[in-house]
Write an enzyme that holds these catalytic residues in place. Sequence first.
Site, PDB file in Angstrom:
ATOM      1  N   LYS A 108       0.178   1.637  13.564  1.00 52.82           N
ATOM      2  CA  LYS A 108      -0.615   2.755  13.052  1.00 52.82           C
ATOM      3  C   LYS A 108      -1.157   3.599  14.210  1.00 52.82           C
ATOM      4  CE  LYS A 108      -2.237   0.234   8.980  1.00 52.82           C
ATOM      5  NZ  LYS A 108      -1.535   0.594   7.763  1.00 52.82           N
ATOM      6  N   GLU A 111     -11.707   3.547  12.129  1.00 56.24           N
ATOM      7  CA  GLU A 111     -11.515   4.802  11.412  1.00 56.24           C
ATOM      8  C   GLU A 111     -12.780   5.096  10.638  1.00 56.24           C
ATOM      9  OE1 GLU A 111      -8.228   4.996   8.564  1.00 56.24           O
ATOM     10  OE2 GLU A 111      -6.864   5.415  10.212  1.00 56.24           O
ATOM     11  N   HIS A 143      -7.174  -2.747  -2.078  1.00 56.85           N
ATOM     12  CA  HIS A 143      -6.463  -1.749  -1.270  1.00 56.85           C
ATOM     13  C   HIS A 143      -4.975  -1.709  -1.591  1.00 56.85           C
ATOM     14  CE1 HIS A 143     -10.003  -1.029   1.115  1.00 56.85           C
ATOM     15  NE2 HIS A 143     -10.047  -2.273   1.538  1.00 56.85           N
ATOM     16  N   ARG A 183      10.516   3.210   4.535  1.00 55.12           N
ATOM     17  CA  ARG A 183      11.403   2.507   3.591  1.00 55.12           C
ATOM     18  C   ARG A 183      11.298   3.172   2.228  1.00 55.12           C
ATOM     19  NH1 ARG A 183       7.152   0.310   0.609  1.00 55.12           N
ATOM     20  NH2 ARG A 183       5.380  -0.214   1.922  1.00 55.12           N
TER      21      ARG A 183
HETATM   22  P1  ADP Z   1       3.875   0.310  -1.435  1.00 52.85           P
HETATM   23  O1  ADP Z   1       3.083   1.441  -0.903  1.00 52.85           O
HETATM   24  O2  ADP Z   1       5.344   0.597  -1.542  1.00 52.85           O
HETATM   25  O3  ADP Z   1       3.285  -0.268  -2.664  1.00 52.85           O
HETATM   26  P2  ADP Z   1       2.918  -2.063  -0.236  1.00 52.85           P
HETATM   27  O4  ADP Z   1       2.058  -1.962   0.980  1.00 52.85           O
HETATM   28  O5  ADP Z   1       2.264  -2.382  -1.532  1.00 52.85           O
HETATM   29  O6  ADP Z   1       3.747  -0.739  -0.313  1.00 52.85           O
HETATM   30  O7  ADP Z   1       4.056  -3.088   0.043  1.00 52.85           O
HETATM   31  C1  ADP Z   1       5.190  -3.198  -0.777  1.00 52.85           C
HETATM   32  C2  ADP Z   1       5.595  -4.626  -0.868  1.00 52.85           C
HETATM   33  O8  ADP Z   1       5.937  -5.072   0.407  1.00 52.85           O
HETATM   34  C3  ADP Z   1       4.479  -5.513  -1.357  1.00 52.85           C
HETATM   35  O9  ADP Z   1       4.590  -5.711  -2.740  1.00 52.85           O
HETATM   36  C4  ADP Z   1       4.686  -6.781  -0.579  1.00 52.85           C
HETATM   37  O10 ADP Z   1       5.544  -7.662  -1.269  1.00 52.85           O
HETATM   38  C5  ADP Z   1       5.426  -6.346   0.640  1.00 52.85           C
HETATM   39  N1  ADP Z   1       4.594  -6.295   1.832  1.00 52.85           N
HETATM   40  C6  ADP Z   1       3.949  -5.231   2.334  1.00 52.85           C
HETATM   41  N2  ADP Z   1       3.322  -5.521   3.460  1.00 52.85           N
HETATM   42  C7  ADP Z   1       3.570  -6.815   3.691  1.00 52.85           C
HETATM   43  C8  ADP Z   1       3.209  -7.745   4.709  1.00 52.85           C
HETATM   44  N3  ADP Z   1       2.475  -7.382   5.711  1.00 52.85           N
HETATM   45  N4  ADP Z   1       3.652  -8.996   4.631  1.00 52.85           N
HETATM   46  C9  ADP Z   1       4.420  -9.364   3.608  1.00 52.85           C
HETATM   47  N5  ADP Z   1       4.809  -8.561   2.628  1.00 52.85           N
HETATM   48  C10 ADP Z   1       4.395  -7.314   2.662  1.00 52.85           C
HETATM   49  P1  ADP Z   2      -1.672  -0.504   4.480  1.00 51.20           P
HETATM   50  O1  ADP Z   2      -0.771  -0.525   5.661  1.00 51.20           O
HETATM   51  O2  ADP Z   2      -2.281  -1.818   4.224  1.00 51.20           O
HETATM   52  O3  ADP Z   2      -1.030   0.143   3.301  1.00 51.20           O
HETATM   53  P2  ADP Z   2      -3.275   1.938   4.719  1.00 51.20           P
HETATM   54  O4  ADP Z   2      -3.765   2.524   5.993  1.00 51.20           O
HETATM   55  O5  ADP Z   2      -2.167   2.649   4.048  1.00 51.20           O
HETATM   56  O6  ADP Z   2      -2.906   0.411   4.968  1.00 51.20           O
HETATM   57  O7  ADP Z   2      -4.502   1.806   3.716  1.00 51.20           O
HETATM   58  C1  ADP Z   2      -4.390   1.171   2.456  1.00 51.20           C
HETATM   59  C2  ADP Z   2      -5.498   1.664   1.530  1.00 51.20           C
HETATM   60  O8  ADP Z   2      -6.802   1.410   2.103  1.00 51.20           O
HETATM   61  C3  ADP Z   2      -5.481   3.168   1.268  1.00 51.20           C
HETATM   62  O9  ADP Z   2      -4.628   3.497   0.215  1.00 51.20           O
HETATM   63  C4  ADP Z   2      -6.947   3.423   0.938  1.00 51.20           C
HETATM   64  O10 ADP Z   2      -7.240   3.040  -0.381  1.00 51.20           O
HETATM   65  C5  ADP Z   2      -7.693   2.486   1.852  1.00 51.20           C
HETATM   66  N1  ADP Z   2      -8.058   3.144   3.145  1.00 51.20           N
HETATM   67  C6  ADP Z   2      -7.321   3.179   4.271  1.00 51.20           C
HETATM   68  N2  ADP Z   2      -7.932   3.875   5.248  1.00 51.20           N
HETATM   69  C7  ADP Z   2      -9.096   4.309   4.726  1.00 51.20           C
HETATM   70  C8  ADP Z   2     -10.206   5.084   5.246  1.00 51.20           C
HETATM   71  N3  ADP Z   2     -10.229   5.523   6.496  1.00 51.20           N
HETATM   72  N4  ADP Z   2     -11.243   5.327   4.417  1.00 51.20           N
HETATM   73  C9  ADP Z   2     -11.252   4.848   3.153  1.00 51.20           C
HETATM   74  N5  ADP Z   2     -10.256   4.125   2.626  1.00 51.20           N
HETATM   75  C10 ADP Z   2      -9.189   3.839   3.378  1.00 51.20           C
END
Ligand code: ADP
Ligand code: ADP
Length: 499
Positions: free
Chosen positions: A118, A202, A237, A294
Amino acid sequence: MKKIKKLLVANRGEIALRIMRSAKEMGIATVAVYSEADRNALHVRFADEAVCIGPPPSSQSYLVMDKIIEAAKATQSDAIHPGYGFLSENEDFAALVKKSGLIFIGPSAESIELMGSKLAAKAAVAKFNVPLVPGTSEPISDIAKAKQIASEIGYPILIKASAGGGGKGMRIVENELQFEEQMERAVSEATSAFGDGSVFIEKYVTQPRHIEFQIFGDQHGNVVHLFERECSIQRRHQKVIEEAPSSVLTPELRKQMGEAAVNVAKAANYFNAGTVEFIVDENLNFYFLEMNTRLQVEHPVTELITGLDLVKLQIKIAEGEKLPFKQEDLSIRGHAIEVRVYAEDPANNFLPDIGTLKTYRRPQGHGIRVDDGFEQGMKIPFYYDPMIAKMTCHDETRIKAIEKTIRAIDEYEITGIETTLGFCRFVMDHEAFRTGNFDTKFVEKYFKPELLKTTGTEDEELLASVLAFSVVDGISKKSEVHNSTNSVSTSKWRKNRVQ
Ligand code: ADP
Ligand code: ADP
Ligand code: MG
């Protein structure tokens, strides 16, 4: 340009099936890989060929790169689609596939690596003037300095894992006193989940919406976006309901965010399908969160509003074709809503509720699409993600899509386990959702498990009398009682429309 003749899908469940279906329509032969827990899974039955790659835990099967490459070679496949999750965002895997002389259906290993961090991603996109959430641009190494930055940004802040994903490694810090404790937790969670304990700060946007853009690039430098998806209905989240388009974007804001998303892709020399996630505050300021390199779980909503098959497009782009359209050729048609049907108990903190699908009947009809990987009588294995299905409804307007979703949820019959269907029904009925006036705090603000319960509906009374009858008759076995209990809980949400 190399035409793909045989495709190995390095995944399981609904997404493996969804990919194979498109491949089949393109005349491409399909190969499934499976763990011992998935021997009878639908993706295995659907594929032209299937290779067992090991014991149930994914660390011994779906995550073992060498076994997957070996399976591809043994079946003379010429390409690998990683789906989502598992190895889909692993740059070493993308590189290994290429090195083995196979086509990886996705972006380059370099793009995956850049966006997998990130912090690196933020640094790259900042050069393209993409707005970022205020925060630190380096991993925290000096606590005193980090605390100083946090107080300059202003609490609450979020400590986030640079290698994070799936909502893991994220901690909210409300005030300076909690800083060290929350930081330690974030570091240990990140270390155990991702093998990398780097965390950063953040600003915590308190009432944010999560709005993401689907982008697509080809290997000739062209990039377009396929509009946005609103993904603000989340628990832990993590998304549960997604829709397209978002009810808060004006055409101007859509254009601005779409351009920012295309710039993010360009910053990574990106090709194939990708998602640029933004967080949007109450005043509709938007900030880049991260890029998922992806196919996304929720891609069907985009398919329904654009009429495109994203998997076919991914395959053609991996073969070297140019994007068959330009930005101005694309438009939004109607409205689509996806609800994720997880084997989870909304009344028990959305914890997984694994078991057997005693009854499983899908809804049908105009504008309804169900992507699933199960049939009635199957067990949901506890080794993997507990998602049973994604149900996506498409109609002319948002309100019609909501009404269709309600109708379809009511038609969906699942017994034997608890699911998120009743919760999704609650959301569809809720004033805040219906008016489009909601953010990622929807669950905390409005949802209480008691709201899923009703008192003495006809169904329950009928069931109660059937149950009493069975017990009196002496035919009630443990399993019957269990099933009946679940039927009662399935009917809980059916009669309970929250106005
Ligand atoms: P999306 O935004 O497509 O919903 P997610 O962050 O929910 O993405 O991840 C999609 C899928 O990928 C999840 O349902 C989970 O099975 C898998 N996944 C995501 N991050 C991880 C991780 N760090 N370790 C294992 N599986 C993961
Ligand atoms: P991941 O890799 O686990 O998907 P993200 O950075 O996409 O991580 O964040 C996942 C979720 O967490 C976001 O969809 C949002 O709901 C919350 N989130 C992330 N960053 C922030 C932020 N700076 N302030 C408030 N909520 C956040
Ligand atoms: Mg994310």
